[in-house]
Design a protein around this motif. Structure first.
Motif, PDB file in Angstrom:
ATOM      1  N   GLU A 171       0.803  -1.173  -0.051  1.00  0.00           N
ATOM      2  CA  GLU A 171      -0.096   0.006  -0.070  1.00  0.00           C
ATOM      3  C   GLU A 171       0.772   1.358   0.144  1.00  0.00           C
ATOM      4  N   TRP A 172       1.961   1.159   0.803  1.00  0.00           N
ATOM      5  CA  TRP A 172       2.782   2.391   0.737  1.00  0.00           C
ATOM      6  C   TRP A 172       3.259   2.418  -0.874  1.00  0.00           C
ATOM      7  N   SER A 175       0.572   4.092  -2.920  1.00  0.00           N
ATOM      8  CA  SER A 175       0.043   5.482  -2.809  1.00  0.00           C
ATOM      9  C   SER A 175       1.186   6.363  -3.157  1.00  0.00           C
ATOM     10  N   ARG A 178       0.967   6.622  -6.825  1.00  0.00           N
ATOM     11  CA  ARG A 178      -0.051   7.394  -7.373  1.00  0.00           C
ATOM     12  C   ARG A 178       0.390   8.973  -7.077  1.00  0.00           C
TER      13      ARG A 178
END
Length: 201
Positions: A171-172, A175, A178
Motif C-alpha cells: 500500500e505504501w 500510494s 500514485r
C-alpha cells in the motif's frame, strides 16, 4: 499527453516481472490523469552497447528513442541487482548519452521539457541508491525530475520474497506511485505551458 515506461527487467516477455507489476500502479494512475501510456520491455529488443543514437544493423534503440522523444513523460522501471540498477538500465542510460549533444530546432537538448521518474523493485535494500543513479543520469541528459517522482518496493535487508509473492508494504508503494504520477503530470503540464529555452551560452 503521452508517457513511456521503459521496463529494465532482465526477464524477456512473457516471463512475469515484479518491476512491471509495480510500474503498473504508476501506469494506471497516469491513465487516470488522461495520459496515454506505452510500456516497452527493453529485454525484448536488440539494443547493443554503445553511446550513439543509432548503431545501424539490427539496433532497435532508434525506435525506443523516438518513443521517448514523442512523449512528455518518461518512467524508468528497474529491479535492484547487487545494490545497483539492472545492466539493462545502465545500457539505456549509455545509449541516451548521445541525447546530451543532440538539439531540437530551437537549439535545446532534445530531452528538454520532458519529465522523468523512477520505479524500483528488489527483495533487498538499496532502492534510494538506485533511484539516485537513474535520476542523476536523466538530469544530465536533460530531463526534469519533479519532487517525489519515484516509488519503490523492497522487503528490507537480506533476501526474501519478491514483490509479487507478498502483500508486505504494497500500500505504501502504491500510494507513493500514485503521488509520483500526479507530480509527473503536474510538472509536465507546467513545462508545456512555459517551456525551457536553450541553455545560456
Amino acid at each position: 499527453m503521452r508517457a513511456v515506461v521503459l521496463n529494465c527487467t532482465l526477464k524477456p516477455s512473457p516471463q512475469p516481472s515484479n518491476t512491471d507489476a509495480l510500474a503498473g500502479v504508476v501506469v494506471e494512475a497516469l491513465e487516470g490523469h488522461g495520459v496515454e501510456v506505452t510500456t516497452i520491455r527493453l529485454a525484448d529488443h536488440d539494443i547493443p552497447p554503445g553511446v550513439e543514437s543509432d548503431l545501424g544493423g539490427t539496433d532497435e534503440w532508434p525506435a525506443v528513442r523516438r518513443a521517448v522523444l514523442d512523449a512528455e513523460i518518461l518512467v524508468v522501471a528497474t529491479p535492484t541487482w547487487v545494490g545497483h540498477p539492472s545492466s539493462i538500465a545502465q545500457r539505456m542510460l549509455e545509449r541516451m548519452d548521445a541525447m546530451i549533444s543532440e538539439t531540437d530546432d530551437d537549439g535545446r537538448p532534445v530531452a528538454y521539457n520532458r519529465v522523468a521518474g523512477v520505479v524500483v523493485t528488489g527483495n533487498e535494500d538499496g532502492a534510494h541508491h538506485v533511484i539516485s543513479e537513474i535520476a542523476g543520469g536523466l538530469v544530465d541528459i536533460g530531463f526534469t525530475i519533479p519532487p517525489q517522482a519515484w516509488t519503490y518496493w523492497n522487503r528490507g535487508p537480506g533476501p526474501g520474497p519478491e514483490y509479487s509473492s507478498t502483500d508486505e508494504g504494497h500500500e505504501w508503494s502504491r500510494s507513493t506511485g500514485r503521488a509520483m504520477a500526479q507530480n509527473l503530470v503536474g510538472v509536465a503540464r507546467a513545462l508545456a505551458a512555459a517551456p525551457l529555452g536553450p541553455p545560456a551560452s
